[in-house]
Enzyme design. Structure first.
Site, short mmCIF file in Angstrom:
data_model
loop_
_atom_site.label_atom_id
_atom_site.label_comp_id
_atom_site.label_asym_id
_atom_site.label_seq_id
_atom_site.Cartn_x
_atom_site.Cartn_y
_atom_site.Cartn_z
N ASN A 85 -9.11 -17.91 -44.92
CA ASN A 85 -7.69 -18.09 -45.24
C ASN A 85 -6.95 -18.37 -43.93
OD1 ASN A 85 -8.07 -17.46 -48.01
ND2 ASN A 85 -8.06 -15.29 -47.52
N THR A 93 -3.96 -12.15 -44.15
CA THR A 93 -3.19 -10.92 -43.91
C THR A 93 -3.54 -10.27 -42.58
OG1 THR A 93 -4.83 -9.59 -45.10
CG2 THR A 93 -2.96 -10.41 -46.37
N HIS A 96 -6.77 -12.08 -37.02
CA HIS A 96 -7.94 -12.17 -36.15
C HIS A 96 -8.92 -12.97 -37.00
CE1 HIS A 96 -11.08 -10.10 -33.36
NE2 HIS A 96 -11.77 -10.88 -34.19
N HIS A 98 -11.48 -14.51 -39.26
CA HIS A 98 -12.60 -13.90 -39.97
C HIS A 98 -13.04 -14.79 -41.12
CE1 HIS A 98 -8.82 -12.45 -41.70
NE2 HIS A 98 -9.43 -12.45 -42.87
P1 AMP Z 1 -7.40 -12.13 -45.27
O1 AMP Z 1 -6.52 -11.89 -46.46
O2 AMP Z 1 -8.16 -13.42 -45.34
O3 AMP Z 1 -6.65 -11.95 -43.96
O4 AMP Z 1 -8.51 -11.02 -45.32
C1 AMP Z 1 -8.36 -9.76 -44.81
C2 AMP Z 1 -9.43 -8.93 -45.48
O5 AMP Z 1 -9.63 -7.78 -44.69
C3 AMP Z 1 -9.06 -8.45 -46.89
O6 AMP Z 1 -10.05 -8.92 -47.81
C4 AMP Z 1 -9.05 -6.93 -46.77
O7 AMP Z 1 -9.56 -6.30 -47.93
C5 AMP Z 1 -9.93 -6.70 -45.56
N1 AMP Z 1 -9.69 -5.48 -44.79
C6 AMP Z 1 -8.50 -4.98 -44.38
N2 AMP Z 1 -8.68 -3.87 -43.65
C7 AMP Z 1 -10.02 -3.65 -43.59
C8 AMP Z 1 -10.84 -2.66 -42.99
N3 AMP Z 1 -10.34 -1.63 -42.29
N4 AMP Z 1 -12.19 -2.75 -43.13
C9 AMP Z 1 -12.73 -3.77 -43.84
N5 AMP Z 1 -12.01 -4.75 -44.42
C10 AMP Z 1 -10.67 -4.69 -44.32
ZN ZN Z 2 -8.38 -9.10 -32.73
#
Ligand code: AMP
Ligand code: ZN
Length: 109
Positions: A85, A93, A96, A98
């Site tokens: 995303n 959200t 960083h 990913h």
């Molecule tokens: P995005 O919406 O693409 O930024 O994805 C962020 C993802 O990080 C979401 O699917 C969340 O469920 C996941 N997330 C947020 N905090 C954590 C955490 N502490 N450990 C593992 N996943 C997380």
């Molecule tokens: Zn970072």
């Protein structure tokens, strides 16, 4: 590698529970899985979004892609989605970069 003290995923890289880790990259389980298998691949190098992917040296960018594919293979996925995303409007959200790996059964079977 520079890490941001205020960044959740820099913290996960440094001290999270890793499904897999190798030379600058880690895989972690998503805390709120949207598929039976939902992993996140995080580069140790902090870049805010995929827009900044050019900040990776070419060899490191290649290794990042390899790491995504190897992670999926190691957890037994043959068919899966890889999702990035890019930007708030696309659902990002955590700022960083990913890579989501989603698979393992419906709606993927
Ligand atoms: P995005 O919406 O693409 O930024 O994805 C962020 C993802 O990080 C979401 O699917 C969340 O469920 C996941 N997330 C947020 N905090 C954590 C955490 N502490 N450990 C593992 N996943 C997380
Ligand atoms: Zn970072």
């Amino acid at each position: 590698m520079a890490s941001r003290p205020d960044c959740l995923f820099c913290k996960l890289v440094a001290e999270g529970e890793h499904v897999r880790a190798d030379d600058g990259f880690v895989a972690v389980a998503d805390i709120n899985p949207k598929a039976p298998v939902h992993l996140l691949v995080l580069p140790e190098r902090h870049v805010d979004t995929f827009r900044d992917v050019a900040e990776f040296p070419p060899e490191e960018a290649k290794r990042m892609l390899d790491f995504v594919a190897e992670t999926a293979r190691e957890v037994g996925l043959e068919d899966y989605q890889v999702v990035v995303n890019v930007g708030r409007g696309a659902g990002q959200t955590v700022f960083h970069l990913h890579w989501h790996i989603l698979g393992g059964g419906r709606p993927f079977e």
